[in-house]
Enzyme design. Structure first.
Site, PDB file in Angstrom:
ATOM      1  NE  ARG A  14      -3.081  -6.694   0.772  1.00 48.57           N
ATOM      2  CZ  ARG A  14      -2.083  -6.430  -0.057  1.00 48.57           C
ATOM      3  NH1 ARG A  14      -2.284  -6.507  -1.355  1.00 48.57           N
ATOM      4  NH2 ARG A  14      -0.911  -6.094   0.398  1.00 48.57           N
ATOM      5  CG  ASP A 195     -10.323   1.832   8.583  1.00 47.58           C
ATOM      6  OD1 ASP A 195     -10.733   0.650   8.562  1.00 47.58           O
ATOM      7  OD2 ASP A 195      -9.981   2.411   9.632  1.00 47.58           O
ATOM      8  NE  ARG A 196     -10.580  -0.965   0.303  1.00 49.28           N
ATOM      9  CZ  ARG A 196     -10.012  -2.068   0.815  1.00 49.28           C
ATOM     10  NH1 ARG A 196      -9.039  -1.977   1.702  1.00 49.28           N
ATOM     11  NH2 ARG A 196     -10.413  -3.253   0.424  1.00 49.28           N
ATOM     12  CG  LEU A 197      -9.052   6.255   5.723  1.00 54.35           C
ATOM     13  CD1 LEU A 197      -9.081   6.626   7.203  1.00 54.35           C
ATOM     14  CD2 LEU A 197      -9.959   7.200   4.931  1.00 54.35           C
TER      15      LEU A 197
END
Ligand SMILES: Cc1cc2nc3c(=O)[nH]c(=O)nc-3n(C[C@H](O)[C@H](O)[C@H](O)COP(=O)(O)O)c2cc1C
Length: 217
Positions: A14, A195-197
């Site tokens: 997601r 972006d998983r940041l």
């Protein structure tokens, strides 16, 4: 294994909306932000947003987890209620160090807590017990939580016996049922981002008050 329709768990992914969490918003102590995130979870209709997963440590350092309901919090900590003969309560008696996670996945957030649990006073547990529905009060008297049960019939018979014994009388709290307060040493707020940041801000208790630090996602 029987045939199942394909389920590609590895492909479940997601992208989080780019809501950020910054140091200024986090404030100077964890409880104000916790309250605001709990309110946000309630507002979007998450089922039981006060459900939290409690980890305890058992014999030889083996962990165990289960969900319990948050029933109060303030700057002393996070409160839940349970049976003092249950596995979790026995483990906490041996080792009061515990951890919590509030998994608010629907809003892309989690709060994790590490700390030390202690029993509430009898008076505090009495006060909450008195607010419980009568059926739950009766069930607490019948409860031998985490013991082996021979079948559903044994449970039904135990509840019926208690119900008959108490009749119409008010139900007082059994001595083996009550609350714990988990006093936090660390509270971490995780906000999912693109972006998983992700943003991770952690409060740690120090002798001078709460210290706030950011962690790599
Ligand atoms: C949504 C949810 C809320 C729960 N709330 C509580 C609770 O507040 N207190 C409790 O003792 N058990 C609660 N339970 C049951 C526990 O997860 C667990 O099965 C039980 O307490 C026995 O755990 P133990 O054997 O590790 O002590 C809840 C379970 C779920 C799924």
């Amino acid at each position: 294994m029987p045939d199942h329709p394909p389920l590609d768990v590895a492909a479940l992914r997601r992208e989080y909306a780019n809501l950020g969490l910054d140091e200024q918003e986090a404030g100077r102590e964890p409880f104000t932000l916790f309250r605001s995130w709990l309110q946000a979870a309630l507002a979007v209709g998450i089922a039981e947003p006060n459900a939290m997963v409690l980890a305890t440590v058992g014999h030889a350092g083996a962990p165990s987890v289960r969900t319990v309901l948050l029933k109060g919090f303030d700057d002393r900590g996070f409160v839940f209620f349970t049976n003092y003969t249950s596995r979790k309560a026995r483990e906490l008696a041996d080792n009061p160090r515990a951890a919590l996670v509030f998994p608010w996945i629907a809003v892309g957030r989690q709060v994790t807590v590490r700390g030390t649990a202690s029993r509430l006073t009898g008076a505090e547990s009495d006060e909450y017990f008195a607010t419980r529905p009568r059926g739950s009060q009766v069930a607490a008297w019948a409860s031998r939580q985490s013991d082996l049960l021979s079948g559903r019939a044994e449970l039904d018979a135990a509840v019926a016996a208690v119900a008959e014994r108490v009749g119409q009388d008010p139900v007082t709290r059994p001595a083996y049922w009550g609350g714990f307060r988990l006093s936090p040493e660390e509270v971490e707020f995780w906000q999912g981002r693109g972006d998983r940041l992700h943003d991770r801000l952690r409060f740690s208790r120090t002798s001078e008050g709460w210290r706030l630090e950011r962690l790599w996602p």
